[in-house]
Design a protein around this motif. Structure first.
Motif, PDB file in Angstrom:
ATOM      1  N   ILE A 175       0.847  -1.180   0.000  1.00  0.00           N
ATOM      2  CA  ILE A 175       0.000   0.000   0.000  1.00  0.00           C
ATOM      3  C   ILE A 175       0.884   1.231   0.000  1.00  0.00           C
ATOM      4  N   GLY A 176       0.688   2.104  -0.973  1.00  0.00           N
ATOM      5  CA  GLY A 176       1.482   3.312  -1.075  1.00  0.00           C
ATOM      6  C   GLY A 176       0.902   4.444  -0.250  1.00  0.00           C
ATOM      7  N   THR A 177       1.794   5.169   0.427  1.00  0.00           N
ATOM      8  CA  THR A 177       1.413   6.366   1.171  1.00  0.00           C
ATOM      9  C   THR A 177       2.388   7.483   0.840  1.00  0.00           C
ATOM     10  N   HIS A 178       2.147   8.665   1.397  1.00  0.00           N
ATOM     11  CA  HIS A 178       3.045   9.822   1.370  1.00  0.00           C
ATOM     12  C   HIS A 178       2.562  10.959   0.478  1.00  0.00           C
ATOM     13  N   THR A 179       1.955  10.681  -0.695  1.00  0.00           N
ATOM     14  CA  THR A 179       1.609  11.788  -1.591  1.00  0.00           C
ATOM     15  C   THR A 179       0.229  12.373  -1.302  1.00  0.00           C
ATOM     16  N   HIS A 180      -0.546  11.739  -0.423  1.00  0.00           N
ATOM     17  CA  HIS A 180      -1.790  12.309   0.105  1.00  0.00           C
ATOM     18  C   HIS A 180      -2.920  12.434  -0.916  1.00  0.00           C
ATOM     19  N   THR A 181      -2.789  11.807  -2.071  1.00  0.00           N
ATOM     20  CA  THR A 181      -3.827  11.878  -3.097  1.00  0.00           C
ATOM     21  C   THR A 181      -4.186  10.470  -3.538  1.00  0.00           C
ATOM     22  N   PRO A 182      -5.444  10.042  -3.382  1.00  0.00           N
ATOM     23  CA  PRO A 182      -5.786   8.660  -3.721  1.00  0.00           C
ATOM     24  C   PRO A 182      -5.715   8.400  -5.228  1.00  0.00           C
ATOM     25  N   THR A 183      -5.072   7.318  -5.597  1.00  0.00           N
ATOM     26  CA  THR A 183      -4.978   6.915  -6.995  1.00  0.00           C
ATOM     27  C   THR A 183      -6.077   5.899  -7.315  1.00  0.00           C
ATOM     28  N   SER A 184      -6.306   5.683  -8.596  1.00  0.00           N
ATOM     29  CA  SER A 184      -7.389   4.780  -9.017  1.00  0.00           C
ATOM     30  C   SER A 184      -6.867   3.443  -9.523  1.00  0.00           C
ATOM     31  N   ASP A 185      -5.646   3.079  -9.127  1.00  0.00           N
ATOM     32  CA  ASP A 185      -5.036   1.845  -9.638  1.00  0.00           C
ATOM     33  C   ASP A 185      -5.142   0.686  -8.656  1.00  0.00           C
ATOM     34  N   HIS A 186      -6.100   0.724  -7.738  1.00  0.00           N
ATOM     35  CA  HIS A 186      -6.267  -0.381  -6.786  1.00  0.00           C
ATOM     36  C   HIS A 186      -6.615  -1.661  -7.540  1.00  0.00           C
ATOM     37  N   ARG A 187      -5.941  -2.747  -7.176  1.00  0.00           N
ATOM     38  CA  ARG A 187      -6.150  -4.016  -7.863  1.00  0.00           C
ATOM     39  C   ARG A 187      -5.449  -5.125  -7.104  1.00  0.00           C
ATOM     40  N   VAL A 188      -5.751  -6.365  -7.489  1.00  0.00           N
ATOM     41  CA  VAL A 188      -5.006  -7.523  -7.011  1.00  0.00           C
ATOM     42  C   VAL A 188      -4.065  -7.938  -8.131  1.00  0.00           C
ATOM     43  N   LEU A 189      -2.779  -7.982  -7.846  1.00  0.00           N
ATOM     44  CA  LEU A 189      -1.774  -8.328  -8.847  1.00  0.00           C
ATOM     45  C   LEU A 189      -1.868  -9.811  -9.210  1.00  0.00           C
TER      46      LEU A 189
END
Length: 272
Positions: A175-189
Motif C-alpha cells: 500500500i502506497g502512502t506519502h503523496t496524500h492523493t488517492p490513486t485509481s489503480d487499486h487491484r489484485v496483482l
C-alpha cells in the motif's frame, strides 16, 4: 479476513473523521483489523504519544510512520514501549522502534505490518528491496503469519509499483502512502498481492495535500520562506483501502477504496 488500511492522517481534521466514522465502518463492513499511517497526525508533522493512544482507543490496531517519524521528539522514547507504532524498516539500524510488528486481530489472525520509506526524491536511506527480502525469508505467508501488509511510504509511483511486483505473491498487500492523493489503480496483482500506489490521506482536501492553501501557494509563487505550514482544519475525508484476504493462503481476494466525508466523492464497498 478483512483489513482496512487508512492513508496518512493529517492534523485534527484527519483525526476527527477517524474518531467519528471508523467505529461504525468497522461494524458495518465486518472489518477485522485497521492499520493507519499517522506520521502527520500531530498538527501535520509527526505523531505524539497521546494522539497515538487516541487512535488506538478509536479502532486503529497498528500505526505506520514515514519520513516525519521523528518530528515529535516525545515519540522517540515512547516508540520502544509501544510496538504497535512502526517506523520504516530501512531507517538506520540503531533507530528506535522497529520496522515491523506482528499484531493479532479478530479470529486470532496474526498480521505482520511492515513499514518502508522510498529513496527516489527523498532522503537517502537503506535499500528497501533488499531489507524486506531478508525479512521475508524468515516470515512467510500461511506459515509464520496469516497476512503481511507493507506500507511503502514513497514519493515515486514507479518505486511503489516496482516493489509491489517484486513482492507479488509473497505478501498480502503493498500500500502506497506519502503523496496524500488517492490513486485509481487499486487491484489484485497476478500472484495475489493487493496494491494501490497511494491510498490518499485522512484530512481536509480543501487544502494543498492537507496543509492550508495560502502558505503553500506563497512558497510556490515567491520561492521564499515565510508563512508557516499548518494543517487545514475543514471537514475531513477518511481515505483507505479495504482488503479481503484469504484465511488459508494469506493472499488478497479483492480490494476496494473507501472514502467517506469531506470533499471527495464517497465510495463505500458493497461487500456482503
Amino acid at each position: 479476513m478483512r483489513i482496512l488500511f487508512l492513508g496518512d492522517i493529517v492534523g485534527r481534521s484527519g483525526r476527527e473523521v477517524i474518531y467519528s466514522r471508523l467505529p461504525k465502518l468497522k461494524s458495518d463492513l465486518k472489518i477485522d483489523g485497521v492499520v493507519a499511517n499517522a506520521e502527520n497526525a500531530s498538527h501535520g508533522f509527526g505523531l505524539s504519544p497521546m494522539i497515538a493512544q487516541d487512535l488506538f482507543n478509536n479502532g486503529v490496531d497498528a500505526i505506520t510512520l514515514g519520513n516525519h517519524s521523528w518530528d515529535r521528539k516525545d515519540l522517540i522514547p515512547y516508540i520502544d514501549k509501544e510496538p504497535r507504532i512502526i517506523r520504516p524498516l530501512n531507517f538506520p539500524p540503531k533507530s528506535p522502534g522497529s520496522g515491523f510488528h506482528i499484531l493479532t486481530v479478530a479470529k486470532q489472525k496474526r498480521v505482520m505490518v511492515i513499514n518502508l520509506v522510498g529513496r527516489l526524491f527523498m532522503e537517502p536511506m537503506d535499500d528497501p528491496f533488499r531489507l524486506i527480502n531478508e525479512l521475508l525469508t524468515h516470515n512467510t505467508l500461511a506459515r509464520g503469519v496469516d497476512a503481511i501488509l507493507v506500507d511503502m511510504h514513497a514519493e515515486a509511483t514507479s518505486e511503489k509499483t516496482a516493489l509491489a511486483y517484486y513482492l507479488d505473491g509473497r505478501v498480502s498487500a503493498v500500500i502506497g502512502t506519502h503523496t496524500h492523493t488517492p490513486t485509481s489503480d487499486h487491484r489484485v496483482l497476478p500472484c495475489g498481492t493487493a496494491f494501490q500506489s497511494d491510498v490518499g490521506m485522512c484530512g481536509d482536501y480543501d487544502s494543498v495535500i492537507g496543509m492550508q492553501k495560502e502558505a503553500a501557494i506563497n512558497r510556490f509563487v515567491t520561492k521564499m520562506p515565510g508563512m508557516r505550514f499548518s494543517p487545514a482544519e475543514g471537514k475531513g475525508t477518511l481515505c483507505g483501502l479495504l482488503m479481503q484476504i484469504n484465511d488459508s493462503s494469506g493472499l488478497a481476494e479483492k480490494v476496494s477504496p473507501l472514502r467517506v466525508g469531506g470533499q471527495l466523492e464517497e465510495t463505500v464497498p458493497n461487500w456482503s
